[in-house]
Design a protein around this motif. Structure first.
Motif, PDB file in Angstrom:
ATOM      1  N   TYR A 319      10.338  45.137  77.426  1.00  0.00           N
ATOM      2  CA  TYR A 319      10.368  44.559  76.082  1.00  0.00           C
ATOM      3  C   TYR A 319      10.200  43.047  76.166  1.00  0.00           C
ATOM      4  O   TYR A 319      10.946  42.365  76.874  1.00  0.00           O
ATOM      5  CB  TYR A 319      11.682  44.909  75.386  1.00  0.00           C
ATOM      6  N   GLY A 321       9.801  41.000  73.206  1.00  0.00           N
ATOM      7  CA  GLY A 321      10.082  40.338  71.935  1.00  0.00           C
ATOM      8  C   GLY A 321      11.415  39.610  71.932  1.00  0.00           C
ATOM      9  O   GLY A 321      12.178  39.626  72.907  1.00  0.00           O
ATOM     10  N   ARG A 370      16.983  44.353  63.521  1.00  0.00           N
ATOM     11  CA  ARG A 370      15.770  44.843  62.870  1.00  0.00           C
ATOM     12  C   ARG A 370      15.336  46.124  63.572  1.00  0.00           C
ATOM     13  O   ARG A 370      15.835  46.456  64.664  1.00  0.00           O
ATOM     14  CB  ARG A 370      14.655  43.806  62.930  1.00  0.00           C
ATOM     15  N   ASP A 372      12.150  47.997  65.260  1.00  0.00           N
ATOM     16  CA  ASP A 372      10.856  47.717  65.879  1.00  0.00           C
ATOM     17  C   ASP A 372      10.284  49.043  66.358  1.00  0.00           C
ATOM     18  O   ASP A 372      10.666  49.543  67.421  1.00  0.00           O
ATOM     19  CB  ASP A 372      11.044  46.745  67.045  1.00  0.00           C
TER      20      ASP A 372
END
Length: 488
Positions: A319, A321, A370, A372
């Motif tokens: 990951y 992000g 959030r 994703d």
């Protein structure tokens, strides 16, 4: 699940159930076999029934993890009692307020808990343990060895065993955040407790006869119900490393601080390793895999819903992000994000309610995050937001990037700037033997990429921990950061 555990214990009475490590060698020793656990639970159920406790009554429990505490929980479940667990790390005033809300009919305590509440209180406070005078809360009975000054022993039950309680109802009260004037207690129903443990079973998939290492109730019960012996983790890192070498467990559940201390001993890990109760970095999971584990998982859980999500090391490492990837919600768990960015969860294993409040339709996580591609990404705790130059900064969005090789733990905290604003300080704890100069060099490009959230100061120091799960204590970390910043 608890009904199944009772049947499994009685089906193979001589099978080792609970294990501990010999202090010097790490060799497994049997604390109780399956039959002994079942018989102890029977005795406690008969004694509690004879004492007058009935379905719906609250039983306070202050008993160290081991055969007695598990047998008490099994006995309470058989009778339809709800258990309120007393946490000696919460402080006497908070516990007194919490138990006034729960109103236990009886408190069961071992000699160690009563010593913490009595003659050993000054010594216990040095270890951040404290209990109020339990006799002011409810009648107290001693389980296990009774020492001078302890309450009377729980009398042995006699006669036929009480009938097994059928149906749903409150199973356990777990105290969470709140003040002495407004304590908060999470109530799990019997059905919700069973659903949560079924989710753990599906995640871990324990097989019979191969040991599992872990002391949490949500790990212990599913493993025992599958016919796997469970070893309670040794307290010291050295003893834990010897225990792992001897035991070669199929699955291990440790908190991040326990894992970091274990990895410092260069152990050879086996099977699957799970970690949670505090942030689990990709770097930590990578170290677990390099130490030999077949798989390594970070588990996201709340007091109100356990477990909620899990992420495997390779997925987390890939990951790129911002924020902390928690993984997809587990089967049966649904997540939504409200307009303020807070994560809300629902699932069969969620809490029924907070004590004294209406039933919960969904659970507020207290986390900003959030979705994703269906996966949860955490940005931080709602209450941990730092306000700098009129900009909201959520530490959890950036802390994962600080865990470069050589960093044991890192947090971002706000320090008052004297004008109503805050400075952002990165408090970084190096691994043993790591060179601060090299770490500073490795962190420089990470800090540069943080843009508007770039810290004003970088401080190398041990990150304070608190609570039973040893999470970062952000208030203490902010005070430490302020002191170091002012001194430097």
């Amino acid at each position: 699940m608890l009904d199944r555990l009772d049947a499994v214990l009685r089906a193979d009475r001589h099978r080792p159930a609970l294990l501990a490590a010999a202090p010097l060698t790490g060799r497994p020793r049997v604390l109780a076999n399956a039959g002994e656990l079942a018989e102890l639970a029977d005795r406690y159920a008969a004694a509690l029934h004879r004492h007058g406790l009935a379905a719906g009554d609250t039983l306070g429990v202050a008993v160290r993890p081991g055969p007695r505490s598990l047998a008490v929980l099994l006995a309470a479940y058989r009778l339809g009692l709800r258990v309120a667990v007393l946490d000696p790390t919460a402080g006497p005033q908070v516990l007194t307020a919490r138990l006034a809300l729960a109103r236990p009919a009886l408190v069961l305590a071992d000699a160690a808990a009563q010593a913490v509440a009595g003659w050993a209180a000054p010594l216990a406070r040095r270890a951040h343990l404290a209990l109020p005078d339990l006799t002011r809360i409810a009648p107290v009975r001693t389980v296990g060895r009774r020492l001078p000054g302890c309450a009377a022993a729980l009398p042995a039950g006699s006669g036929p065993l009480p009938a097994v309680f059928e149906g749903d109802g409150d199973a356990v009260i777990i105290f969470t955040s709140g003040t002495t004037s407004q304590p908060r207690a999470v109530v799990h129903s019997r059905a919700g407790l069973a659903a949560g443990m079924a989710a753990v079973t599906a995640l871990v998939d324990p097989v019979a006869e191969v040991p599992v290492l872990g002391g949490m109730f949500f790990v212990l019960v599913p493993a025992l119900a599958a016919g796997a012996p469970v070893a309670l983790p040794a307290r010291s890192a050295a003893a834990l490393a010897r225990q792992v070498a001897r035991l070669r467990p199929q699955a291990t559940y440790l908190t991040p601080p326990q894992l970091r201390a274990l990895l410092a001993r260069s152990p050879r890990l086996t099977g699957q390793v799970f970690s949670g109760s505090a942030p689990v970095s990709a770097g930590l999971l990578g170290r677990v895999r390099r130490a030999g584990a077949d798989r390594a998982y970070g588990v996201y859980a709340l007091t109100e819903l356990f477990p909620a999500a899990a992420v495997e090391e390779s997925e987390k490492a890939a990951y790129g992000g911002d924020g902390d990837l928690l993984g997809a919600p587990l089967p049966g768990v649904a997540a939504r994000i409200d307009d303020a960015g807070q994560v809300w969860l629902t699932g069969a294993g969620q809490a029924d309610r907070y004590l004294g409040e209406p039933p919960l339709a969904e659970v507020a996580s207290g986390d900003v995050g959030r979705l994703d591609g269906g996966r949860l990404v955490l940005a931080g705790r709602c209450k941990d937001m730092v306000l700098r130059s009129a900009e909201n900064i959520y530490p959890g969005l950036y802390e994962p990037a600080l865990h470069v090789p050589g960093v044991a733990l890192a947090v971002l905290v706000g320090v008052p700037a004297g004008d109503g604003d805050e400075q952002l300080v990165a408090l970084v704890e190096p691994e043993a033997g790591a060179d601060p100069g090299r770490l500073r060099t490795a962190l420089r490009p990470v800090l540069d990429r943080m843009g508007a959230a770039r810290p004003d100061r970088l401080v190398f120091a041990r990150v304070p921990l608190s609570g039973r799960s040893r999470k970062p204590d952000r208030r203490a970390a902010a005070l430490l950061a302020a002191t170091e910043t002012n001194d430097g």
